[in-house]
Design an enzyme around this catalytic site. Structure first.
Site, PDB file in Angstrom:
ATOM      1  N   LYS A   1      -1.250  -6.598  -1.826  1.00 22.92           N
ATOM      2  CA  LYS A   1      -2.163  -6.668  -0.667  1.00 22.92           C
ATOM      3  C   LYS A   1      -3.035  -7.924  -0.788  1.00 22.92           C
ATOM      4  O   LYS A   1      -3.295  -8.602   0.201  1.00 22.92           O
ATOM      5  CB  LYS A   1      -3.063  -5.434  -0.620  1.00 22.92           C
ATOM      6  N   ASP A  52      -5.342   2.689   4.547  1.00 21.74           N
ATOM      7  CA  ASP A  52      -4.339   3.636   5.046  1.00 21.74           C
ATOM      8  C   ASP A  52      -4.868   4.431   6.232  1.00 21.74           C
ATOM      9  O   ASP A  52      -4.106   4.791   7.124  1.00 21.74           O
ATOM     10  CB  ASP A  52      -3.919   4.584   3.914  1.00 21.74           C
ATOM     11  N   ASN A  65       6.591   4.264   4.922  1.00 18.33           N
ATOM     12  CA  ASN A  65       6.975   3.185   4.001  1.00 18.33           C
ATOM     13  C   ASN A  65       7.411   3.761   2.658  1.00 18.33           C
ATOM     14  O   ASN A  65       6.919   4.808   2.268  1.00 18.33           O
ATOM     15  CB  ASN A  65       5.778   2.265   3.760  1.00 18.33           C
TER      16      ASN A  65
HETATM   17  O1  LIG Z   1       1.601  -0.998   2.069  1.00 17.37           O
HETATM   18  C1  LIG Z   1       2.156  -0.835   3.163  1.00 17.37           C
HETATM   19  O2  LIG Z   1       3.244  -1.305   3.467  1.00 17.37           O
HETATM   20  C2  LIG Z   1       1.428  -0.042   4.214  1.00 17.37           C
HETATM   21  C3  LIG Z   1       0.564   0.944   3.582  1.00 17.37           C
HETATM   22  O3  LIG Z   1      -0.612   0.726   3.355  1.00 17.37           O
HETATM   23  C4  LIG Z   1       1.176   2.191   3.074  1.00 17.37           C
HETATM   24  O4  LIG Z   1       2.321   2.510   3.421  1.00 17.37           O
HETATM   25  O5  LIG Z   1       0.497   2.866   2.296  1.00 17.37           O
HETATM   26 MG   LIG Z   2      -1.286   1.880   1.736  1.00 23.48          MG
END
Ligand SMILES: O=C([O-])CC(=O)C(=O)O
Ligand SMILES: [Mg+2]
Length: 564
Positions: free
Chosen positions: A160, A255, A401
């Protein structure tokens, strides 16, 4: 003495002094004679593309980032759609699962429950205290849809933050990836001899909360200019800690709020198209959430506030939303419900549980179906066809995801709706040739939101992150489509434009912060929008265009120094 090769983060023992360095100059003889920067960029791409497995690509890029972060970010910005599926969803999920096996070097801060009572000294070990602006903090308890990974969650914080640097121009040294270690309930990791975390089950919420209170306080003392992003905490704790700290510290939950904002943005653009086709107003949409965890309920809350902005009362807006969890339709008469589901539980249904998705679809007749369940393939052919039968342009967003957990694929959604679907997924899918044209999938991933939201909050030095700021980020994103992108049928802008989009989002966020008077950098108030945009752009860090020679020479020095 090995100076240069010592990791810049040292395990809490000794803080390295960051003396100002003169610009490194290549020393003759320490780099190959024809190391041209452009050619080296092509060499790096060739090395990356030569790897067969995505995880190998991840490891390669992780090393490149450490060795030459200018080159890493420069290539990342040039090849955004190629890089993001590697350094971020979905490959980052595998990187997390295999973290204890692939671990090579420290890249963040680990704070464990054993540090309770002395968290201050652990934070003080961070070598760039004054630079710190943004930290992504996970406890590894719900990484993507992969469950409790314990300390193996660290790469999600790292990934991130790489996107903060690439997407919003935050300086690399201003970022702190943090993984909190409360233990793990996943037996596989407890049994793994290479597991890097504490070998114990997760502590109870009371103990965790005592820790979190100390942690958040010490973070605000050690890093006074820091914004905290909570990431991938299990649902109950995600809501608990967001509510507990959001009025006290600058913090948001990616989230709940980031995902909420990005999905709202895609929903707005999809709903505009779908309403134009059906002739029904935006406020008449009926949205079914398949999955009622932190992301599902976070998105539902964001959509609800949109409906109120469009003129509905709170009650009317709430009634536009239906939740489905593992027991089926969520309704009050069903029995005891988890706290975070109660608000949206239907009060207008009292019959027997409706468990099957097809039955729920027949009962609710939604215009939009949102998947946040981490149940791969849950949107079956029949479910997708039902959505197509109910709507001229059905909105179907399988948002779970990583990609393997998506509720359906893009190809299935297009095929089973005869090309009519308005689609966004959480993880990336490829574009699809369809009846002589190309259909593009939207990626409703919070990576469109958090860099710009964070940048705005940091530049305005916000005391807290308000709902209005999150909402502003969402509307800023929805309105950032270019006429060409609208023409292409996109719901989200092309990711290559991320810097431009982040700057626009940051401006919208700063304005919302000013309106709520949570901005501590009040000088920005007097600026016009144009001036503010220029200010935001001017603050973005850019990878230097001629870094390779100097960085490599510096490393070459380091190698020599460490050898003798
Ligand atoms: O990280 C990602 O692709 C999106 C997100 O925050 C998750 O799925 O927890
Ligand atoms: Mg996440």
């Amino acid at each position: 003495m090995p100076i240069v090769l010592t990791p810049y983060w040292s395990n809490g023992v000794q803080k390295l002094k960051m003396a100002p360095m003169p610009p490194p100059r290549p020393k003759h003889g320490l780099t190959p004679p024809t190391l041209d920067d452009e050619v080296h960029a092509a060499r790096c791409m060739q090395q990356l593309r030569s790897k067969d497995k995505d995880i190998e690509k991840y490891i390669y890029l992780s090393m490149l980032k450490e060795q030459d972060h200018h080159m890493f970010y420069r290539l990342c910005l040039q090849h955004m759609s190629e890089f993001t599926p590697i350094i971020y969803t979905p490959t980052v999920g595998q990187a997390c699962q295999e973290y204890s096996h692939n671990y090579r070097r420290p890249e963040g801060l680990f704070v464990s429950i054993k540090d309770k009572g002395k968290i201050k000294s652990v934070l003080r070990a961070w070598p760039k205290i004054d630079e710190a602006r943004i930290s992504v903090v996970t406890d590894g308890s719900r990484i993507l849809g992969l469950g409790d990974l314990g300390i193996n969650g660290m790469p999600i914080s790292i990934g991130k933050l790489s996107l903060y640097v690439a997407g919003a121009g935050i300086r690399p040294e201003s970022t702190i990836p943090i993984c909190l270690d409360f233990g793990t309930n996943t037996q596989k990791y407890l049994d793994d001899p290479l597991y890097l975390g504490l070998r114990k089950k997760r502590v109870a919420t009371t103990e965790m909360t005592e820790f979190m209170d100390e942690f958040m306080l010490e973070m605000s003392v050690a890093f006074p200019k820091l914004l905290v992003q909570f990431e991938d905490f299990s649902t109950d704790h995600a809501f608990l800690y967001l509510e507990r700290y959001r009025n006290q510290y600058p913090v948001f939950n990616d989230d709940i709020q980031g995902t909420g904002a990005v999905v709202l943005s895609g929903f707005i653009n999809a709903a505009r198209l779908s309403s134009a086709a059906s002739g029904r107003p935006l406020t008449s949409h009926r949205v079914l959430f398949f999955g009622a965890g932190s992301a599902g309920v976070g998105v539902a809350m964001q959509l609800m506030s949109f409906f109120t902005l469009e003129g509905l009362s709170e009650q009317e807006a709430r009634e536009r939303i239906w939740l489905v969890d593992s027991q089926g339709l969520v309704y009050t008469a069903r029995g005891e419900l988890a706290e975070h589901k109660r608000y949206f539980a239907r009060r207008d249904y009292t019959g027997p549980p409706i468990k099957d998705l097809l039955d729920v679809l027949e009962y609710v007749k939604p215009t939009a179906l949102m998947g946040l369940s981490t149940t791969s393939g849950a949107f079956t052919q029949a479910a997708i066809q039902t959505m197509a039968a109910l709507n001229p342009l059905p909105i179907i967003f399988p948002l779970s995801n990583p990609v393997a957990l998506s509720e359906c694929t893009f190809a299935d959604a297009v095929r089973h709706t005869d090309g009519k679907v308005l689609f966004a997924s959480g993880s990336p899918f490829h574009a699809l040739p369809w009846q002589g044209t190309t259909r593009y999938p939207g990626q409703g991933n919070n990576m469109y939101i958090f860099p710009g939201l964070g940048l705005g909050a940091i530049l305005a030095r916000c005391a807290s992150v308000t709902d209005a700021m999150v909402e502003a980020s969402s509307l800023g994103l929805a309105n950032s489509l270019t006429p060409e992108e609208v023409e292409m049928g996109l719901l989200y802008p092309q990711i290559e434009r991320i810097r431009e989009i982040s700057a626009q989002i940051a401006v919208a966020v700063i304005r919302a912060a000013q309106e709520a008077a949570v901005d501590r950098h009040t000088d920005l108030r007097a600026m016009s929008d144009k001036e503010l945009l220029a200010f935001v752009n001017g603050k973005m860090w850019n990878p230097s265009v001629r870094p390779a020679l100097s960085t490599l020479a510096e490393r070459a020095d380091g190698v020599l120094l460490s050898q003798y």
